[in-house]
Scaffold this active site. Sequence first.
Site, mmCIF file in Angstrom:
data_model
loop_
_atom_site.group_PDB
_atom_site.id
_atom_site.type_symbol
_atom_site.label_atom_id
_atom_site.label_comp_id
_atom_site.label_asym_id
_atom_site.label_seq_id
_atom_site.Cartn_x
_atom_site.Cartn_y
_atom_site.Cartn_z
ATOM 1 N N ASP A 76 -51.454 10.450 64.918
ATOM 2 C CA ASP A 76 -51.409 10.612 63.464
ATOM 3 C C ASP A 76 -50.885 9.297 62.889
ATOM 4 O O ASP A 76 -50.444 8.413 63.632
ATOM 5 C CB ASP A 76 -50.458 11.775 63.090
ATOM 6 C CG ASP A 76 -50.364 11.966 61.583
ATOM 7 O OD1 ASP A 76 -51.413 12.007 60.917
ATOM 8 O OD2 ASP A 76 -49.235 12.039 61.053
ATOM 9 N N SER A 77 -50.890 9.200 61.564
ATOM 10 C CA SER A 77 -50.341 8.004 60.928
ATOM 11 C C SER A 77 -48.819 7.937 61.074
ATOM 12 O O SER A 77 -48.243 6.866 60.977
ATOM 13 C CB SER A 77 -50.700 8.021 59.441
ATOM 14 O OG SER A 77 -50.182 9.199 58.855
ATOM 15 N N CYS A 123 -54.631 14.338 62.616
ATOM 16 C CA CYS A 123 -54.580 13.762 61.276
ATOM 17 C C CYS A 123 -55.872 14.175 60.586
ATOM 18 O O CYS A 123 -56.968 13.884 61.088
ATOM 19 C CB CYS A 123 -54.490 12.244 61.401
ATOM 20 S SG CYS A 123 -54.728 11.365 59.857
ATOM 21 N N GLU A 152 -42.335 11.532 54.646
ATOM 22 C CA GLU A 152 -41.929 10.387 55.476
ATOM 23 C C GLU A 152 -40.554 9.864 55.060
ATOM 24 O O GLU A 152 -39.853 9.236 55.841
ATOM 25 C CB GLU A 152 -42.976 9.255 55.404
ATOM 26 C CG GLU A 152 -44.312 9.570 56.097
ATOM 27 C CD GLU A 152 -44.258 9.468 57.636
ATOM 28 O OE1 GLU A 152 -43.429 8.697 58.152
ATOM 29 O OE2 GLU A 152 -45.049 10.178 58.306
ATOM 30 N N CYS A 190 -53.661 18.584 55.778
ATOM 31 C CA CYS A 190 -52.955 17.349 56.136
ATOM 32 C C CYS A 190 -51.854 17.803 57.067
ATOM 33 O O CYS A 190 -51.087 18.721 56.726
ATOM 34 C CB CYS A 190 -52.368 16.674 54.901
ATOM 35 S SG CYS A 190 -51.262 15.301 55.318
ATOM 36 N N HIS A 223 -49.137 16.571 57.892
ATOM 37 C CA HIS A 223 -47.779 16.411 57.371
ATOM 38 C C HIS A 223 -47.298 17.664 56.614
ATOM 39 O O HIS A 223 -46.114 17.958 56.583
ATOM 40 C CB HIS A 223 -47.710 15.249 56.379
ATOM 41 C CG HIS A 223 -47.547 13.898 56.994
ATOM 42 N ND1 HIS A 223 -48.573 13.232 57.628
ATOM 43 C CD2 HIS A 223 -46.476 13.067 57.059
ATOM 44 C CE1 HIS A 223 -48.139 12.058 58.032
ATOM 45 N NE2 HIS A 223 -46.863 11.931 57.707
HETATM 46 N N1 DGL Z 1 -51.076 13.527 58.495
HETATM 47 C C1 DGL Z 1 -52.275 12.874 58.107
HETATM 48 C C2 DGL Z 1 -53.314 13.799 57.563
HETATM 49 O O1 DGL Z 1 -53.440 14.840 58.100
HETATM 50 C C3 DGL Z 1 -52.130 11.541 57.463
HETATM 51 C C4 DGL Z 1 -51.578 11.484 56.109
HETATM 52 C C5 DGL Z 1 -51.456 10.066 55.637
HETATM 53 O O2 DGL Z 1 -51.082 9.189 56.424
HETATM 54 O O3 DGL Z 1 -51.743 9.825 54.449
HETATM 55 O O4 DGL Z 1 -54.037 13.551 56.662
#
Ligand code: DGL
Length: 270
Positions: A15-16, A78, A157, A189, A191
Amino acid sequence: MKIKLNSKSPIGVFDSGLGGLTVIKALQKILPNESFIYLGDTANVPYGNKSNTTVIKYSKKILDFFISKNTKAVVIACNTASSVAYDELKEKYDVPLFDVVRPSVDFANHISKTRKICIIGTNSTINSKAYLKTFKKIKSNCSITEIACPLLVPVIEEGWANTHIANLICKTYLHSLNKTDIDTLILGCTHYSIMSHSIKNVINKNIKMVFSGETVGIKLMEYLKKNSLINKKNKGHVNFFVTDYPQKFNELAEQFLDQKLNSIKCIKLP
Ligand code: DGL
């Protein structure tokens, strides 16, 4: 060149940043004997407001890293990378690759009673229309609403998930849902699961949330079983890698996973 898959090999998850930990948490529950390599691309977070070309470039570097570690499967934990990079990665790499869009679409389509579903995600995920296209592909009769929530990832974050500020932001993005008869909300997402308390606080009680980690976990388990790739002997563990600033990742990851991270390495991808 076809790669040889081995049941003892690890599974790559990326993931990011922190978001993919929600997927790791679900995968550890569903597949307790597996070893995972987690990569959080913290040098490049957030992905959700970058161009498709940039996200594809980052994702390829991560896939190369996983291939060098002999992973037997890779989970794109992600939604942004799943939405914009999956097709290209699938074409370029032989390793079994799992995206997080299709599993949640299948699950939501299965559980929605009112046949009205909402997806929340980053700008890139929503702009890509990957969810809409996938619902169309499976010939779903559900009507779909999408809401981009770009402020949520930076707040998470920063370690501010489930605070008063998080509640206010969620309310601003999501209050309109309560005037509809949507009964299923896909957290599009990874996150966002970290913020699920704030989300739950502001949506109608009857709306069910769909989480990427659980839905992709079931697909991965089915695949491993079918191909005799389940690791039966190992006691599962996770090796963590980030591309920048391991201290902050470590602190928030330990809080979220409620466990000490035994190893976390900061690496530079070429
Ligand atoms: N967690 C990721 C997603 O599912 C990345 C979110 C991001 O870095 O903007 O989209």
